[in-house]
Design a protein around this motif. Structure first.
Motif, PDB file in Angstrom:
ATOM      1  N   HIS A  67       0.813  -1.219   0.000  1.00  0.00           N
ATOM      2  CA  HIS A  67       0.000   0.000   0.000  1.00  0.00           C
ATOM      3  C   HIS A  67       0.844   1.265   0.000  1.00  0.00           C
ATOM      4  N   ASP A  68       2.076   1.180   0.531  1.00  0.00           N
ATOM      5  CA  ASP A  68       2.931   2.359   0.587  1.00  0.00           C
ATOM      6  C   ASP A  68       3.581   2.685  -0.756  1.00  0.00           C
ATOM      7  N   ASN A  69       3.377   1.819  -1.726  1.00  0.00           N
ATOM      8  CA  ASN A  69       3.987   2.029  -3.041  1.00  0.00           C
ATOM      9  C   ASN A  69       3.094   2.944  -3.880  1.00  0.00           C
ATOM     10  N   LYS A  70       3.740   3.919  -4.557  1.00  0.00           N
ATOM     11  CA  LYS A  70       2.951   4.932  -5.274  1.00  0.00           C
ATOM     12  C   LYS A  70       2.334   4.401  -6.566  1.00  0.00           C
ATOM     13  N   ILE A  71       2.975   3.392  -7.154  1.00  0.00           N
ATOM     14  CA  ILE A  71       2.543   2.923  -8.476  1.00  0.00           C
ATOM     15  C   ILE A  71       1.109   2.375  -8.427  1.00  0.00           C
ATOM     16  N   GLU A  72       0.306   2.753  -9.418  1.00  0.00           N
ATOM     17  CA  GLU A  72      -1.086   2.296  -9.457  1.00  0.00           C
ATOM     18  C   GLU A  72      -1.369   1.429 -10.684  1.00  0.00           C
ATOM     19  N   ASN A  73      -0.599   1.660 -11.741  1.00  0.00           N
ATOM     20  CA  ASN A  73      -0.883   0.982 -13.001  1.00  0.00           C
ATOM     21  C   ASN A  73       0.408   0.590 -13.711  1.00  0.00           C
ATOM     22  N   LEU A  74       0.415  -0.567 -14.345  1.00  0.00           N
ATOM     23  CA  LEU A  74       1.555  -0.956 -15.186  1.00  0.00           C
ATOM     24  C   LEU A  74       1.009  -1.502 -16.497  1.00  0.00           C
ATOM     25  N   ASP A  75       1.719  -1.207 -17.570  1.00  0.00           N
ATOM     26  CA  ASP A  75       1.291  -1.792 -18.836  1.00  0.00           C
ATOM     27  C   ASP A  75       1.831  -3.204 -18.945  1.00  0.00           C
ATOM     28  N   ARG A  76       1.146  -4.001 -19.740  1.00  0.00           N
ATOM     29  CA  ARG A  76       1.548  -5.401 -19.918  1.00  0.00           C
ATOM     30  C   ARG A  76       3.009  -5.543 -20.308  1.00  0.00           C
ATOM     31  N   ALA A  77       3.424  -4.731 -21.288  1.00  0.00           N
ATOM     32  CA  ALA A  77       4.794  -4.838 -21.795  1.00  0.00           C
ATOM     33  C   ALA A  77       5.805  -4.487 -20.704  1.00  0.00           C
ATOM     34  N   VAL A  78       5.480  -3.450 -19.936  1.00  0.00           N
ATOM     35  CA  VAL A  78       6.374  -3.042 -18.848  1.00  0.00           C
ATOM     36  C   VAL A  78       6.446  -4.141 -17.795  1.00  0.00           C
ATOM     37  N   LEU A  79       5.294  -4.677 -17.471  1.00  0.00           N
ATOM     38  CA  LEU A  79       5.213  -5.773 -16.501  1.00  0.00           C
ATOM     39  C   LEU A  79       6.102  -6.938 -16.943  1.00  0.00           C
ATOM     40  N   GLY A  80       6.041  -7.238 -18.249  1.00  0.00           N
ATOM     41  CA  GLY A  80       6.864  -8.299 -18.810  1.00  0.00           C
ATOM     42  C   GLY A  80       8.339  -8.026 -18.593  1.00  0.00           C
ATOM     43  N   LYS A  81       8.739  -6.758 -18.816  1.00  0.00           N
ATOM     44  CA  LYS A  81      10.146  -6.397 -18.655  1.00  0.00           C
ATOM     45  C   LYS A  81      10.578  -6.489 -17.189  1.00  0.00           C
ATOM     46  N   VAL A  82       9.693  -6.091 -16.286  1.00  0.00           N
ATOM     47  CA  VAL A  82      10.027  -6.175 -14.863  1.00  0.00           C
ATOM     48  C   VAL A  82      10.249  -7.632 -14.473  1.00  0.00           C
ATOM     49  N   PHE A  83       9.330  -8.493 -14.891  1.00  0.00           N
ATOM     50  CA  PHE A  83       9.439  -9.895 -14.492  1.00  0.00           C
ATOM     51  C   PHE A  83      10.570 -10.616 -15.215  1.00  0.00           C
ATOM     52  N   ALA A  84      10.997 -10.070 -16.373  1.00  0.00           N
ATOM     53  CA  ALA A  84      12.138 -10.682 -17.060  1.00  0.00           C
ATOM     54  C   ALA A  84      13.456 -10.132 -16.524  1.00  0.00           C
ATOM     55  N   GLY A  85      13.379  -9.189 -15.579  1.00  0.00           N
ATOM     56  CA  GLY A  85      14.600  -8.638 -14.992  1.00  0.00           C
ATOM     57  C   GLY A  85      15.243  -7.560 -15.829  1.00  0.00           C
ATOM     58  N   GLU A  86      14.507  -7.026 -16.815  1.00  0.00           N
ATOM     59  CA  GLU A  86      15.088  -5.965 -17.650  1.00  0.00           C
ATOM     60  C   GLU A  86      14.890  -4.594 -17.012  1.00  0.00           C
ATOM     61  N   ILE A  87      13.826  -4.445 -16.248  1.00  0.00           N
ATOM     62  CA  ILE A  87      13.631  -3.235 -15.447  1.00  0.00           C
ATOM     63  C   ILE A  87      13.790  -3.659 -13.999  1.00  0.00           C
ATOM     64  N   THR A  88      14.712  -3.022 -13.280  1.00  0.00           N
ATOM     65  CA  THR A  88      14.980  -3.509 -11.936  1.00  0.00           C
ATOM     66  C   THR A  88      14.747  -2.465 -10.850  1.00  0.00           C
ATOM     67  N   ASN A  89      14.503  -1.206 -11.257  1.00  0.00           N
ATOM     68  CA  ASN A  89      14.352  -0.169 -10.244  1.00  0.00           C
ATOM     69  C   ASN A  89      12.996   0.509 -10.364  1.00  0.00           C
TER      70      ASN A  89
END
Lengths: 292, 277
Positions: B114-136
């Motif tokens: 709940h303390d995290n500001k993010i409210e929405n992620l796009d599918r493609a971005v989500l894919g990159k996060v879970f693939a370890g391409e976006i880490t921060n």
């Protein structure tokens, strides 16, 4: 007279039979794991297995190294905590505690051994992981350290009871001679009793090690299960045992993945076989010193 | 005297065992933890209506259930993913003719603290996060902190589904994997627990496990609500299945029929899934 002989013969043979049965079972288990592992190596190169840096089973990448490192870090932490603690506890129980305290402590330690590992896992998940995260400023509390601390608690009972037995089994003359020469109690313990009891203590440590390397449920719950090769104590890791436990349910029987888990099992088997052999060697040595 | 007692006792035991066998067979269900509670609820309701029926439901993951079905130890395999080709081959090998029953639909909910500001992620971005391409998190407009990526372990059907649909973005030829630093959690509950405690954790759970203690993210600006899964506008939704023998009979057949009846589907709905019918 004749009846007695038959009875004796009967008892002798049946005891031999039962003992032999145990050996056969162990052998069959080994054979089962071994043959299934060999099926894996016919489909997957052995070098890639032992030297592989990635374990992604659903994509047919079966590299043992990250899992091996995971087990290594967890074991290192667990031994680092449990060995000193057990040693001090064993010395206290054997040398300093009054008989009543000794009995109480022994019961307590045996109770520790009876804690179900899944309960310890819960404690790790709900109580221990958050303070560890805060204290070390990590981004997650599910680390090798968390798993290691819990495993230390599991191995302490084994180590304490065997170490304590071996200290108390020493001949009284050792202690008496040392005290008679003018050494105080602490000197006697450190310079005479511990070295003399060392083989037994070491055997206890090895058996505790066996418990740590083979434990599954707790590490599955609290170490984060990330097969990271360059992991450390404060990083999430995945152990050999947790891999088998997490994936055995999923595999299609008879697939490469299925056999790969047997190969991991074989590695574990080899490790615990080696540990037990070493422990056994030292137990024998300790008996020889005692002249028993 | 003792011998007589023993003889009597063993006779009694034999009779007791014999009687046990004449009762109806226990119907066994095993598999996905995602639909474990739902299947349990359906079974309980079914047993209320059919006093003679006896049903045992256990979890363990979709793969576990399908493996048990192929080994012939259960009647119904519960799964939160469709059966793999390899498993189908195996079924043919052992001569089991499986039928796929779609029990309902499940939205996979992506959750954060709940303390995290993010409210929405796009599918493609989500894919990159879970693939370890976006880490921060700051790459997503959040704080400067590493993203702690949580996945289910590989025995979960959700793990496989999420990899295909999000990490590989539905591309069958893709060889992308979950990122190297992904943590594999043994249950939905473990993911919830970590997200609850960890401001920078990101994980996914079955819709039915959603709690107020964590925050659900929108995906492609669509909320993971019941309505959005039902009208298929929510992008990460999948079927949940029962795998049964095509030529089932007896209580197993009745149970499947009951699950697909309006009453059974009502239970599916009350457990947080979108009914199949």
């Amino acid at each position: 007279m004749n009846i007695r002989k038959t009875k004796d013969l009967f008892m002798k043979n049946s005891i031999f039979g039962i003992a032999g049965f145990n050996i056969i079972i162990v052998f069959l288990i080994f054979l089962f794991v071994f043959t299934n592992s060999m099926k894996f190596f016919t489909e997957f190169p052995m070098g890639d297995f032992f030297m592989g840096k990635e374990w992604i089973s659903l994509s047919e990448k079966y590299g043992l190294l990250p899992l091996f490192m995971g087990s290594f870090w967890v074991t290192l932490v667990a031994l680092g905590i449990s060995v000193p603690l057990s040693l001090i506890t064993a010395i206290y129980i054997a040398e300093y505690a009054k008989p009543k305290t000794r009995e109480g402590l022994k019961v307590l330690i045996e109770t520790m051994a009876a804690l179900p590992s899944v309960v310890l896992g819960y404690i790790g998940l709900y109580v221990l992981s958050n303070p560890i995260k805060e204290f070390f400023g990590l981004n997650t509390g599910l680390t090798a350290l968390t798993g290691g601390i819990l495993l230390a608690f599991m191995s302490i009972p084994t180590m304490v009871s065997i170490s304590e037995d071996s200290i108390r089994a020493l001949d009284k003359s050792y202690k008496e001679a040392s005290l008679a020469l003018g050494a105080n109690k602490l000197e006697t313990i450190i310079k005479i009793i511990l070295p003399a009891a060392f083989p037994g203590i070491f055997a206890g440590i090895m058996l505790g090690f066996g418990r740590i390397i083979g434990e599954t449920m707790t590490v599955l719950m609290v170490t984060g299960n990330a097969p990271i090769l360059d992991a450390g104590v404060l990083s999430p890791v995945r152990t050999l045992t947790a891999t088998i436990a997490a994936e055995m349910g999923e595999v299609v029987q008879g697939s490469t993945h299925y056999y790969s888990l047997f190969a991991v099992g074989l590695v574990l088997f080899a490790i615990s076989f080696a540990t037990n052999t070493i422990a056994d060697h030292f137990i024998h040595k300790s008996r020889k010193i005692m002249g028993k | 005297m003792l011998k007589k007692i023993l003889l009597g006792a063993s006779l009694l035991l034999l009779v007791a065992c014999g009687e046990g066998k004449t009762k109806s067979e226990v119907i066994k269900l095993q598999g996905s933890d995602t639909i474990l509670n739902t299947s349990q609820a359906i079974s309980e309701e079914f047993m209320k209506e059919n006093k003679e029926a006896r049903i045992a439901v256990t979890g363990g993951g979709s793969g576990t259930g399908i493996a048990a079905k192929l080994n012939g130890t259960v009647h119904i395999a519960m799964a939160s993913r469709s059966i793999k080709d390899k498993e189908l081959e195996k079924a043919k090998e052992v001569g089991i003719d499986l039928e796929e029953i779609v029990l309902g639909f499940d939205g996979i909910t992506v959750i954060t603290n709940h303390d995290n500001k993010i409210e929405n992620l796009d599918r493609a971005v989500l894919g990159k996060v879970f693939a370890g391409e976006i880490t921060n998190w700051n790459e997503l407009g959040g704080d400067d902190a590493e993203i702690v990526v949580l996945s289910r372990d590989s025995s979960s059907g959700t793990h496989s589904y999420f990899k295909e649909a999000i990490v590989r973005n539905g591309d069958k030829k893709s060889e992308k994997e979950y990122g190297k630093k992904t943590l594999y959690m043994p249950s939905n509950q473990a993911i919830l627990q970590e997200v609850k405690n960890n401001k920078y954790a990101l994980g996914y759970i079955g819709m039915g496990y959603m709690e107020d203690s964590v925050k659900a993210l929108s995906v492609d600006n669509v909320e993971p609500s019941f309505k959005n899964v039902a009208d298929k506008s929510y992008p990460i939704a999948r079927e949940v299945y029962w795998y049964v023998d095509a030529d089932r009979k007896g209580d197993a057949a009745k149970l499947v029929e009951f699950a697909l009846s309006p009453k059974g589907q009502e239970i599916v709905k009350s457990e947080g899934f979108v009914p199949a019918k």
